[in-house]
Write an enzyme that holds these catalytic residues in place. Structure first.
Site, PDB file in Angstrom:
ATOM      1  N   CYS A 151      56.977  -0.709  31.938  1.00 13.45           N
ATOM      2  CA  CYS A 151      57.700  -0.643  32.913  1.00 13.45           C
ATOM      3  C   CYS A 151      57.332  -1.339  34.053  1.00 13.45           C
ATOM      4  O   CYS A 151      56.042  -1.747  34.138  1.00 13.45           O
ATOM      5  CB  CYS A 151      57.405   0.947  33.333  1.00 13.45           C
ATOM      6  SG  CYS A 151      58.238   1.465  35.038  1.00 13.45           S
ATOM      7  N   CYS A 154      54.889   0.545  36.592  1.00 12.59           N
ATOM      8  CA  CYS A 154      53.656   1.203  36.362  1.00 12.59           C
ATOM      9  C   CYS A 154      53.040   0.720  35.095  1.00 12.59           C
ATOM     10  O   CYS A 154      52.000   1.235  34.806  1.00 12.59           O
ATOM     11  CB  CYS A 154      53.967   2.606  36.391  1.00 12.59           C
ATOM     12  SG  CYS A 154      54.950   3.245  34.986  1.00 12.59           S
ATOM     13  N   CYS A 200      61.270   6.110  32.984  1.00 15.82           N
ATOM     14  CA  CYS A 200      60.034   6.016  32.691  1.00 15.82           C
ATOM     15  C   CYS A 200      59.582   7.441  32.704  1.00 15.82           C
ATOM     16  O   CYS A 200      59.595   7.845  33.906  1.00 15.82           O
ATOM     17  CB  CYS A 200      59.268   4.726  33.689  1.00 15.82           C
ATOM     18  SG  CYS A 200      57.411   4.964  33.411  1.00 15.82           S
ATOM     19  N   CYS A 203      56.635   6.915  36.045  1.00 16.46           N
ATOM     20  CA  CYS A 203      56.767   7.013  37.594  1.00 16.46           C
ATOM     21  C   CYS A 203      58.181   7.458  37.916  1.00 16.46           C
ATOM     22  O   CYS A 203      58.679   7.492  38.912  1.00 16.46           O
ATOM     23  CB  CYS A 203      56.564   5.613  37.749  1.00 16.46           C
ATOM     24  SG  CYS A 203      57.731   4.376  37.184  1.00 16.46           S
ATOM     25  N   CYS A 230      70.369   1.205  26.009  1.00 12.53           N
ATOM     26  CA  CYS A 230      70.862  -0.035  26.751  1.00 12.53           C
ATOM     27  C   CYS A 230      70.055  -0.139  28.197  1.00 12.53           C
ATOM     28  O   CYS A 230      70.125   0.666  29.073  1.00 12.53           O
ATOM     29  CB  CYS A 230      72.471   0.098  27.189  1.00 12.53           C
ATOM     30  SG  CYS A 230      73.335  -0.989  27.808  1.00 12.53           S
TER      31      CYS A 230
END
Length: 267
Positions: A151, A154, A200, A203, A230
């Site tokens: 991510c 984070c 995510c 976060c 996707c």
């Protein structure tokens, strides 16, 4: 998703390849499926599938008509005159009302996120934006680029390189996600038609969408899992196996320029 299972021959019909294509109008997709069902020679099988098709459409018509997803958004923007700069388009009602902050381990104010992230990262992760097709350098990566995708907000591990495949959609695609990925809880009908948002889990940042059309991509790992994650490349950072310099997904491929639009799909 049940069509290829109940009647495998349908998957060989060229028109069915358009099913769940990201930039295809929803009404057109449904008409393709209906035409394909009418081609079935077995009368009992044709009747059974047509009744099932009618039930699915009847149950989801209301929510489906009111929802505006990224595929419709892209169709509308593609039909508009091409501009050299982004144009302001009013946001539509969010498909997923869940907060991107409450309940997540890592939290920041919007001002702090805007400082931490680049403009394109903030647009996607915190505002639910969608990058243009083929605008991320990570779309050009394959399984040969060994490593992990984390991510951009984070550094939580989200995807592994061995699960990446070429979907031809213009967005980085994966057949399987790691534990750090959160998938929107949605009823099966809407999930089949609209896809589900992917975030995510640390976060709450928007990553992209999950579609159950992996069976289309024969010869790839998605054909086995039946899933296609996707993902917007700008939401990711690629970390090479064995060390090396990180590759940020908000970087465009060589000689490419990323042009972002305001979100119409996510709020």
């Amino acid at each position: 998703s049940i069509v290829p299972v109940l009647y495998p021959k349908l998957s060989s019909i060229p028109l069915i390849q358009f099913f769940c294509c990201k930039h295809t109008n929803e009404t057109f997709r449904l008409s393709i499926i209906l035409k394909s069902l009418l081609k079935i020679e077995n009368n009992r099988m044709r009747l059974f599938l047509l009744v099932g098709f009618a039930v699915v459409i009847g149950q989801s018509a209301t929510s489906y008509a009111l929802s505006l997803n990224r595929r419709q958004y892209l169709l509308k923007t593609a039909a508009a005159p091409i501009a050299l700069t982004s144009t302001a388009i009013p946001s539509a009602q969010a498909a997923n009302p869940k907060s991107r902050t409450d309940g997540y381990k890592i939290q920041h104010t919007e001002r702090e996120w805007a400082y931490i992230l680049s403009g394109s990262q903030y647009n996607i992760l915190r505002q639910g934006g969608t990058e243009r097709q083929k605008s991320s350098i990570l779309n050009t990566f394959t399984t040969a680029n060994a490593g992990t995708y984390t991510c951009a907000g984070c550094n939580t591990v989200l995807f592994a390189s061995q699960d990446k495949f070429s979907s031809g959609t213009g967005w980085p695609s994966f057949s399987t996600a790691q534990a750090g990925v959160e998938v929107e809880d949605l009823d099966p009908v809407r999930a089949a038609l609209d896809g589900r948002e992917v975030r995510c889990s640390t976060c709450g940042g928007h990553l992209g969408d999950l579609f159950n059309d992996g069976w289309i991509y024969r010869g790839t790992s998605a054909a086995t899992t039946g899933k296609r994650y996707c993902i917007d490349g700008a939401a990711l950072i690629f970390k090479p196996e064995g060390g090396g310099e990180d590759v940020f997904g908000d970087e465009p491929p060589p000689n490419k320029e990323i042009r972002y639009e305001q979100s119409m799909y996510r709020n």
